[in-house]
Scaffold this motif. Structure first.
Motif, PDB file in Angstrom:
ATOM      1  N   PHE A 122     -35.159  -1.969  42.084  1.00 52.12           N
ATOM      2  CA  PHE A 122     -36.112  -1.090  42.751  1.00 52.12           C
ATOM      3  C   PHE A 122     -37.432  -1.109  41.981  1.00 52.12           C
ATOM      4  O   PHE A 122     -37.453  -0.793  40.791  1.00 52.12           O
ATOM      5  CB  PHE A 122     -35.578   0.343  42.793  1.00 52.12           C
ATOM      6  N   GLY A 123     -38.526  -1.468  42.630  1.00 50.68           N
ATOM      7  CA  GLY A 123     -39.820  -1.459  41.956  1.00 50.68           C
ATOM      8  C   GLY A 123     -40.769  -2.486  42.522  1.00 50.68           C
ATOM      9  O   GLY A 123     -40.347  -3.492  43.102  1.00 50.68           O
TER      10      GLY A 123
ATOM     11  N   ALA B 212     -24.730  -3.813  40.821  1.00 44.68           N
ATOM     12  CA  ALA B 212     -25.424  -2.986  39.835  1.00 44.68           C
ATOM     13  C   ALA B 212     -26.829  -2.724  40.361  1.00 44.68           C
ATOM     14  O   ALA B 212     -27.333  -3.459  41.212  1.00 44.68           O
ATOM     15  CB  ALA B 212     -25.486  -3.689  38.482  1.00 44.68           C
ATOM     16  N   ALA B 213     -27.463  -1.667  39.853  1.00 46.25           N
ATOM     17  CA  ALA B 213     -28.816  -1.331  40.300  1.00 46.25           C
ATOM     18  C   ALA B 213     -29.656  -0.894  39.121  1.00 46.25           C
ATOM     19  O   ALA B 213     -29.146  -0.284  38.170  1.00 46.25           O
ATOM     20  CB  ALA B 213     -28.784  -0.229  41.360  1.00 46.25           C
ATOM     21  N   ILE B 214     -30.947  -1.217  39.186  1.00 49.49           N
ATOM     22  CA  ILE B 214     -31.884  -0.706  38.186  1.00 49.49           C
ATOM     23  C   ILE B 214     -33.126  -0.215  38.922  1.00 49.49           C
ATOM     24  O   ILE B 214     -33.688  -0.920  39.760  1.00 49.49           O
ATOM     25  CB  ILE B 214     -32.266  -1.760  37.127  1.00 49.49           C
ATOM     26  N   SER B 215     -33.511   1.025  38.639  1.00 49.15           N
ATOM     27  CA  SER B 215     -34.732   1.585  39.210  1.00 49.15           C
ATOM     28  C   SER B 215     -35.828   1.495  38.157  1.00 49.15           C
ATOM     29  O   SER B 215     -35.738   2.114  37.092  1.00 49.15           O
ATOM     30  CB  SER B 215     -34.510   3.040  39.639  1.00 49.15           C
ATOM     31  N   MET B 216     -36.852   0.709  38.459  1.00 52.14           N
ATOM     32  CA  MET B 216     -37.951   0.474  37.525  1.00 52.14           C
ATOM     33  C   MET B 216     -39.277   0.649  38.256  1.00 52.14           C
ATOM     34  O   MET B 216     -40.158  -0.206  38.201  1.00 52.14           O
ATOM     35  CB  MET B 216     -37.819  -0.901  36.876  1.00 52.14           C
ATOM     36  N   CYS B 217     -39.386   1.792  38.948  1.00 51.42           N
ATOM     37  CA  CYS B 217     -40.562   2.057  39.789  1.00 51.42           C
ATOM     38  C   CYS B 217     -41.762   2.548  38.987  1.00 51.42           C
ATOM     39  O   CYS B 217     -42.894   2.519  39.477  1.00 51.42           O
ATOM     40  CB  CYS B 217     -40.212   3.094  40.857  1.00 51.42           C
ATOM     41  N   HIS B 218     -41.532   3.058  37.766  1.00 48.39           N
ATOM     42  CA  HIS B 218     -42.597   3.661  36.957  1.00 48.39           C
ATOM     43  C   HIS B 218     -43.230   4.846  37.690  1.00 48.39           C
ATOM     44  O   HIS B 218     -44.394   5.176  37.474  1.00 48.39           O
ATOM     45  CB  HIS B 218     -43.669   2.631  36.583  1.00 48.39           C
TER      46      HIS B 218
ATOM     47  N   TYR C 242     -41.941   8.762  38.720  1.00 46.15           N
ATOM     48  CA  TYR C 242     -40.849   9.723  38.539  1.00 46.15           C
ATOM     49  C   TYR C 242     -40.171  10.071  39.862  1.00 46.15           C
ATOM     50  O   TYR C 242     -38.937  10.061  39.963  1.00 46.15           O
ATOM     51  CB  TYR C 242     -41.381  10.988  37.860  1.00 46.15           C
ATOM     52  N   GLU C 243     -40.960  10.384  40.892  1.00 38.46           N
ATOM     53  CA  GLU C 243     -40.384  10.801  42.166  1.00 38.46           C
ATOM     54  C   GLU C 243     -39.570   9.678  42.811  1.00 38.46           C
ATOM     55  O   GLU C 243     -38.495   9.915  43.358  1.00 38.46           O
ATOM     56  CB  GLU C 243     -41.483  11.279  43.118  1.00 38.46           C
ATOM     57  N   SER C 244     -40.086   8.462  42.723  1.00 38.17           N
ATOM     58  CA  SER C 244     -39.353   7.326  43.301  1.00 38.17           C
ATOM     59  C   SER C 244     -38.038   7.092  42.568  1.00 38.17           C
ATOM     60  O   SER C 244     -36.988   6.884  43.192  1.00 38.17           O
ATOM     61  CB  SER C 244     -40.220   6.066  43.252  1.00 38.17           C
ATOM     62  N   ASP C 245     -38.087   7.110  41.240  1.00 38.01           N
ATOM     63  CA  ASP C 245     -36.866   6.919  40.467  1.00 38.01           C
ATOM     64  C   ASP C 245     -35.868   8.045  40.724  1.00 38.01           C
ATOM     65  O   ASP C 245     -34.650   7.816  40.776  1.00 38.01           O
ATOM     66  CB  ASP C 245     -37.194   6.827  38.975  1.00 38.01           C
ATOM     67  N   TYR C 246     -36.365   9.258  40.893  1.00 34.40           N
ATOM     68  CA  TYR C 246     -35.489  10.403  41.159  1.00 34.40           C
ATOM     69  C   TYR C 246     -34.798  10.235  42.513  1.00 34.40           C
ATOM     70  O   TYR C 246     -33.593  10.469  42.637  1.00 34.40           O
ATOM     71  CB  TYR C 246     -36.289  11.696  41.121  1.00 34.40           C
ATOM     72  N   ARG C 247     -35.538   9.816  43.520  1.00 38.39           N
ATOM     73  CA  ARG C 247     -34.947   9.589  44.845  1.00 38.39           C
ATOM     74  C   ARG C 247     -33.907   8.463  44.795  1.00 38.39           C
ATOM     75  O   ARG C 247     -32.833   8.565  45.398  1.00 38.39           O
ATOM     76  CB  ARG C 247     -36.039   9.238  45.862  1.00 38.39           C
ATOM     77  N   ASN C 248     -34.241   7.408  44.063  1.00 36.74           N
ATOM     78  CA  ASN C 248     -33.279   6.305  43.955  1.00 36.74           C
ATOM     79  C   ASN C 248     -32.006   6.751  43.262  1.00 36.74           C
ATOM     80  O   ASN C 248     -30.898   6.371  43.667  1.00 36.74           O
ATOM     81  CB  ASN C 248     -33.913   5.145  43.186  1.00 36.74           C
ATOM     82  N   LEU C 249     -32.143   7.543  42.206  1.00 37.76           N
ATOM     83  CA  LEU C 249     -30.969   8.050  41.496  1.00 37.76           C
ATOM     84  C   LEU C 249     -30.103   8.885  42.435  1.00 37.76           C
ATOM     85  O   LEU C 249     -28.874   8.732  42.456  1.00 37.76           O
ATOM     86  CB  LEU C 249     -31.413   8.881  40.288  1.00 37.76           C
ATOM     87  N   GLN C 250     -30.729   9.764  43.197  1.00 36.71           N
ATOM     88  CA  GLN C 250     -29.990  10.609  44.121  1.00 36.71           C
ATOM     89  C   GLN C 250     -29.221   9.767  45.134  1.00 36.71           C
ATOM     90  O   GLN C 250     -28.050  10.027  45.424  1.00 36.71           O
ATOM     91  CB  GLN C 250     -30.956  11.552  44.864  1.00 36.71           C
ATOM     92  N   MET C 251     -29.900   8.758  45.675  1.00 38.98           N
ATOM     93  CA  MET C 251     -29.271   7.905  46.670  1.00 38.98           C
ATOM     94  C   MET C 251     -28.101   7.131  46.080  1.00 38.98           C
ATOM     95  O   MET C 251     -27.013   7.054  46.657  1.00 38.98           O
ATOM     96  CB  MET C 251     -30.312   6.950  47.254  1.00 38.98           C
ATOM     97  N   LEU C 252     -28.292   6.558  44.898  1.00 39.22           N
ATOM     98  CA  LEU C 252     -27.264   5.726  44.278  1.00 39.22           C
ATOM     99  C   LEU C 252     -26.051   6.542  43.840  1.00 39.22           C
ATOM    100  O   LEU C 252     -24.911   6.057  43.891  1.00 39.22           O
ATOM    101  CB  LEU C 252     -27.853   4.965  43.092  1.00 39.22           C
ATOM    102  N   LEU C 253     -26.277   7.777  43.404  1.00 40.09           N
ATOM    103  CA  LEU C 253     -25.156   8.621  42.984  1.00 40.09           C
ATOM    104  C   LEU C 253     -24.217   8.954  44.138  1.00 40.09           C
ATOM    105  O   LEU C 253     -23.049   9.275  43.924  1.00 40.09           O
ATOM    106  CB  LEU C 253     -25.668   9.907  42.344  1.00 40.09           C
ATOM    107  N   LYS C 254     -24.714   8.856  45.352  1.00 40.38           N
ATOM    108  CA  LYS C 254     -23.872   9.139  46.525  1.00 40.38           C
ATOM    109  C   LYS C 254     -23.004   7.946  46.903  1.00 40.38           C
ATOM    110  O   LYS C 254     -22.156   8.057  47.780  1.00 40.38           O
ATOM    111  CB  LYS C 254     -24.762   9.527  47.711  1.00 40.38           C
ATOM    112  N   THR C 255     -23.227   6.813  46.239  1.00 39.59           N
ATOM    113  CA  THR C 255     -22.428   5.617  46.500  1.00 39.59           C
ATOM    114  C   THR C 255     -21.366   5.470  45.408  1.00 39.59           C
ATOM    115  O   THR C 255     -21.268   6.285  44.496  1.00 39.59           O
ATOM    116  CB  THR C 255     -23.319   4.361  46.512  1.00 39.59           C
ATOM    117  N   THR C 256     -20.613   4.391  45.490  1.00 38.76           N
ATOM    118  CA  THR C 256     -19.573   4.108  44.487  1.00 38.76           C
ATOM    119  C   THR C 256     -20.068   3.127  43.423  1.00 38.76           C
ATOM    120  O   THR C 256     -19.263   2.653  42.617  1.00 38.76           O
ATOM    121  CB  THR C 256     -18.333   3.524  45.164  1.00 38.76           C
ATOM    122  N   ILE C 257     -21.353   2.818  43.408  1.00 37.98           N
ATOM    123  CA  ILE C 257     -21.880   1.836  42.467  1.00 37.98           C
ATOM    124  C   ILE C 257     -21.552   2.232  41.032  1.00 37.98           C
ATOM    125  O   ILE C 257     -21.619   3.402  40.659  1.00 37.98           O
ATOM    126  CB  ILE C 257     -23.409   1.670  42.662  1.00 37.98           C
TER     127      ILE C 257
END
Length: 377
Positions: free
Chosen positions: A220-221, A274-280, A282-297
Motif C-alpha cells: 500500500f503506497g 502478507a501486506a505492508i502499508s507504507m503510505c506515509h 497516518y489516516e491512510s495507514d490507519y484505514r489500511n490497518l483496520q481493513m487488514l485486521l478484519k481479514t485472516t492475513i
C-alpha cells in the motif's frame, strides 16, 4: 506457522525455458532433488532443466553436482530412460562427486527425460501449479525395484482432488494408503517420501511433494520507496500487488508489479499473503490497518516508528475497537528486521527478510547462533 519451502520462482523459470525449446532440434531432461539425508546446499524439490546442448536452468546444488548431473542427463536422454543418481558427500573418497563441497550429506537426484508429446510430463504438470493460490501436491515415482506394466521410474501425478487422483494413479492396491499420506502432507505443508510394497513384492518409493504458492505481497503506497520494495519482492519470485494511486505512479511500476490497482481495491487474502502499508500518511495507514485486521492475513507491516502505531492502538480503543492478542501478533511495527536499514533499498531488504522469516516460522536471528540444523526437513 509451518516452514514453507517455496521454489515457485525456479519453477516459473524452468517452465518458461521449457516453452522455448525446439524439440525438433534438441532434447531436454529434468533433474529433481527427491531425497536429502544430512546437510545439503539445496533441499528436496530443487530442480534443474537440462538441455542436450549443455545449458541448464535452475540448480540442484551449490554448483558441485551440476556438471556431473549434466552428463547423467545426456545419458538419460539418449536412452530415453529415467534414472536415480545418489551423491554421497559424507565419504572421504576424493573421487566422489561433490565431496569437495563439504556438505556431509546424501542427495538423491531423479533425472527424467522430457517427452514434449506427453501432456503429463514433469514440467507440464508443474506449469499447472504456478497460478494456484493453494498448495499443490505432486507424486513422483523415485524408486521401483521391479518393472511394472503401468508405472515407471520418473512418472509424475498431480493431486488435484481425490476423484482426479483415483482416475489417474494406476495402482489400485495402494491408492487408498497414498491418499491418506497425501492429505497428511497437505495438512502439514511438508513433502515426504513413502515406501510401499506391491502385491508382487516390488518396492515402490514415492516422493509426495507439497508445492506452496509464491508469497503474495500487498504493498500500500504511492511514494518513491514503493519501487525498491516491489523490485525486492519480485526478485524473490513473489506475487506483488501494489495498491496506490495509479495516476501518480511511474510506468515502470506497471512492468514490475503483477497488478497495480486503485486505493479502493479490496484484496483477496489467503494463507500465503502478507501486506505492508507504507503510505506515509497516518489516516491512510490507519484505514489500511483496520481493513487488514478484519481479514485472516498473518502479516501486517506498518512503516514508521512504534509510537505512531501505539497512537493507532489508542485511537482504536477510544473508538471501541478492542485489539485482541491474536490481532496484535499479526501486526509488525516497526516493520522489518533490525539490520540498521536506512535507505529505501535497505528497508525493502529488511522487510522482505522479516516476511520470509515469518512464513518460515523463524526468528530472523543469526545462523551462527542457531543450535538446531538450518533445515529440519
Amino acid at each position: 506457522m509451518p516452514f514453507y519451502r517455496i521454489y515457485m520462482k525456479e519453477i516459473k523459470q524452468i517452465t518458461e525455458a521449457y516453452q522455448k525449446i525446439d524439440f525438433s532440434q534438441t532434447r531436454a531432461a529434468l533433474a529433481t532433488v527427491v531425497r536429502v539425508e544430512g546437510s545439503s546446499y539445496r533441499r528436496t524439490g530443487a530442480r534443474m532443466l537440462v538441455l542436450e546442448s549443455g545449458e541448464w536452468i535452475g540448480g540442484i546444488s551449490g554448483g558441485c553436482l551440476e556438471g556431473d548431473a549434466l552428463k547423467k542427463a545426456r545419458l538419460a536422454m539418449s536412452q530415453n530412460k529415467a534414472t536415480l543418481i545418489t551423491y554421497d558427500t559424507t565419504e572421504d573418497d576424493p573421487y566422489q562427486i561433490g565431496v569437495g563441497l563439504g556438505c556431509n550429506g546424501i542427495i538423491d537426484v531423479l533425472i527424467t527425460p522430457l517427452d514434449p508429446q506427453n501432456p503429463n510430463n514433469a514440467v507440464r504438470l508443474l506449469q499447472n501449479c504456478i497460478d494456484q493460490r493453494t498448495p499443490n501436491l505432486v507424486v513422483t515415482v523415485t524408486n521401483l525395484s521391479k518393472k511394472q506394466a503401468n508405472i515407471s521410474l520418473g512418472d509424475v501425478f498431480r493431486f488435484d482432488n481425490e476423484t482426479h487422483f483415483n482416475q489417474t494413479f494406476p495402482l489400485n492396491e495402494i491408492r487408498d494408503n497414498i491418499l491418506i499420506e497425501v492429505q497428511d502432507a497437505l495438512k502439514n505443508t511438508k513433502s515426504v517420501s513413502k515406501e510401499y510394497i506391491l502385491e508382487d513384492g516390488a518396492k515402490l518409493i514415492l516422493f509426495l511433494e507439497v508445492i506452496p504458492p509464491a508469497i503474495q505481497l500487498l504493498v500500500f503506497g504511492s511514494n518513491y520507496d514503493v519501487y525498491p520494495m516491489v523490485r525486492a519482492a519480485k526478485e524473490l519470485g513473489w506475487r506483488v500487488i501494489c495498491i496506490c494511486n495509479p495516476i501518480k505512479m511511474h510506468p515502470t511500476l506497471f512492468e514490475l508489479a503483477d497488478e497495480v490497482v486503485p486505493k479502493d481495491f479490496i484484496p483477496s487474502i489467503d494463507t500465503f499473503t502478507a501486506a505492508i502499508s507504507m503510505c506515509h500518511d497516518y489516516e491512510s495507514d490507519y484505514r489500511n490497518l483496520q481493513m487488514l485486521l478484519k481479514t485472516t492475513i498473518s502479516y501486517i507491516g506498518l512503516l514508521g516508528p512504534k509510537k505512531r502505531t501505539n497512537k493507532m492502538y489508542v485511537r482504536m480503543n477510544e473508538e471501541g475497537i478492542l485489539l485482541t492478542d491474536e490481532q496484535e501478533k499479526r501486526i509488525y511495527s516497526p516493520v522489518g528486521l533490525d539490520i540498521g536499514a536506512a535507505t529505501p533499498e535497505e528497508i525493502a531488504l529488511s522487510v522482505c527478510a522479516e516476511i520470509r522469516a515469518t512464513f518460515s516460522g523463524r526468528d530472523g536471528n543469526r545462523l551462527k547462533l542457531r543450535q538446531r540444523p538450518i533445515y529440519e526437513n
